[in-house]
Design a protein around this motif. Structure first.
Motif, PDB file in Angstrom:
ATOM      1  N   MET A 133      -1.385   3.800  -0.130  1.00 54.61           N
ATOM      2  CA  MET A 133      -0.781   3.184  -1.338  1.00 54.61           C
ATOM      3  C   MET A 133      -0.857   1.652  -0.990  1.00 54.61           C
ATOM      4  N   LEU A 137      -2.301  -1.683  -2.588  1.00 51.61           N
ATOM      5  CA  LEU A 137      -1.547  -2.619  -3.586  1.00 51.61           C
ATOM      6  C   LEU A 137      -2.026  -3.660  -2.770  1.00 51.61           C
ATOM      7  N   ARG A 158       1.169   0.443 -12.523  1.00 55.13           N
ATOM      8  CA  ARG A 158       1.809   1.433 -11.470  1.00 55.13           C
ATOM      9  C   ARG A 158       1.268   2.741 -11.341  1.00 55.13           C
ATOM     10  N   LEU A 163       1.598   4.435  -7.473  1.00 51.77           N
ATOM     11  CA  LEU A 163       2.775   3.921  -6.959  1.00 51.77           C
ATOM     12  C   LEU A 163       4.187   4.848  -7.519  1.00 51.77           C
ATOM     13  N   TYR A 167       8.940   1.838  -7.269  1.00 55.68           N
ATOM     14  CA  TYR A 167       8.505   1.450  -6.054  1.00 55.68           C
ATOM     15  C   TYR A 167       8.894   0.280  -5.257  1.00 55.68           C
ATOM     16  N   PHE A 171       9.192   1.902  -1.842  1.00 54.91           N
ATOM     17  CA  PHE A 171       7.987   1.953  -1.231  1.00 54.91           C
ATOM     18  C   PHE A 171       7.819   0.513  -0.736  1.00 54.91           C
TER      19      PHE A 171
END
Length: 403
Positions: A133, A137, A158, A163, A167, A171
């Motif tokens: 991920m 990104l 998203r 995600l 997030y 994240f």
């Protein structure tokens, strides 16, 4: 359906750095042909995101104080449902995902739905999946000049980027070496955004260069193209496309805005950026409006939309599920996504559970034009009259799943 596209014919053999030439135009009448396989890819996810959003809304309340149906209905704008579809009718549509307590009008998540959600949470906690991920990104941010994008645009993507819902909290803090929250100016406003801490050259290889060879600017790279059965292009258009394919390839991670915007070379660069955006997404597709907003932010204006139209062998746009969805053709064999991803696997399991709602539905009989229905569960004596506001007239108690 026939649409007249301005297909561009350019026979200039000058070096691609000589970017001041203009294209000449031919009017080519191209029949838009529906692709039933890709339409299936899009349509089978109908209502998946609203179902997952409802699940998140219900789980946001403490177990000791679950929301009433009327309270959940206040969140309907987040579901992007047709105005004619009430929250109650949406709950009724998926009894394999949701149940409603008839005594207190409390919507609940079924054990099967909750079990899948818990599995998905475990996936999001996986270090390897988190790392993947983060790379996606990073690549997404690296497609911009300043390596920063407004959060409102990232929110559009998203779900397709894979995600998690929150997030920024669950994240981004895990990767302080990659990301930081920032402010930026866009469209005359100061907005919150996300930016890359520093350029990551190791992630700057375009997805189309899967052979792993070192990329050299100007290398001949042709985009894979395929068409739906029955799709036909005039020979002069096919000849033009072949010449266009032979133009030098410029990486989407380079800034090529020095090119004349109406040149064939600039259009190939536009296609390379679009191709990379869709390749980064785990679903290999997204709503057209998402791409147009991103394209406007990146400075492409309407060049993204023109690329969808001019290159139907690379991109397909579907009119299914109340919106236009742009799909990367090469990512699918018929209706099967070629790149396996654990998160997409979870989504397919959600879709399968949703499909079980069509089996064994409860008997429903309308009682009045006031959106009140009588719901009778098979093999049970339980009976409930449910109103649009969530109110009930109930006999014999018990738990009732509404179809």
């Amino acid at each position: 359906m026939f649409t007249v596209y301005n297909i561009h014919k350019h026979f200039n053999h000058h070096h691609f750095h000589h970017n001041h030439h203009r294209r000449t135009f031919i009017a080519a009448r191209i029949k838009w042909v529906r692709d039933p396989y890709i339409d299936t890819v899009v349509s089978r996810e109908k209502n998946l995101l609203p179902c997952l959003t409802l699940k998140s809304i219900l789980l946001s309340y403490p177990p000791s104080s679950p929301p009433s149906l009327s309270a959940v209905s206040l969140h309907k704008p987040l579901l992007n449902l047709p105005s004619s579809t009430s929250t109650l009718s949406f709950f009724r549509k998926y009894p394999s995902l949701f149940s409603i307590s008839p005594k207190h009008s409390i919507p609940q998540i079924t054990p099967q739905f909750l079990a899948l959600y818990n599995e998905e949470q475990s996936l999001h906690s996986s270090p390897s999946l988190r790392r993947a991920m983060a790379v996606r990104l990073c690549k997404f941010l690296m497609l911009t000049k300043a390596c920063k994008i407004p959060l409102c645009i990232i929110d559009d993507f998203r779900f397709d980027l894979g995600l998690p819902l929150n997030y920024l909290l669950n994240f981004v803090p895990y990767y302080p070496e990659y990301f930081r929250v920032c402010t930026l100016e866009y469209d005359g406003k100061v907005l919150a955004g996300l930016e890359l801490v520093k350029w990551r050259g190791e992630f700057a290889t375009p997805a189309i260069l899967r052979d792993g060879l070192d990329f050299r600017r100007g290398r001949l790279v042709k985009f894979p193209m395929s068409f739906a059965p029955g799709f036909d292009l005039q020979k002069r258009v096919l000849d033009w496309v072949e010449k266009w394919q032979c133009l030098p390839y410029i990486s989407p991670y380079e800034d090529a805005f020095h090119l004349a915007p109406r040149s064939d070379q600039a259009e190939k660069y536009t296609v390379s950026v679009l191709h990379e955006i869709l390749s980064v997404l785990i679903s290999k597709k997204t709503e057209m409006n998402n791409l147009l907003r991103l394209g406007d932010y990146l400075g492409f204006g309407m060049r993204f939309k023109k690329a969808f139209v001019h290159y139907p062998g690379i991109f397909y746009f579907s009119n299914k599920i109340r919106t236009q969805t742009v799909v990367l053709r090469e990512a699918f064999r018929k209706d099967v996504l070629l790149e396996k991803n654990p998160l997409m696997g979870m989504r397919h399991r959600y879709i399968y559970l949703m499909s079980k709602s069509r089996k064994g539905r409860k008997y429903v009989r309308k009682l009045s034009p006031m959106n009140r229905v009588e719901v009778i569960a098979p093999n049970e004596g339980s009976r409930s009259v449910v109103g649009e506001d969530g109110g009930h007239e109930h006999t014999n108690g018990g738990q009732l799943s509404i179809c």
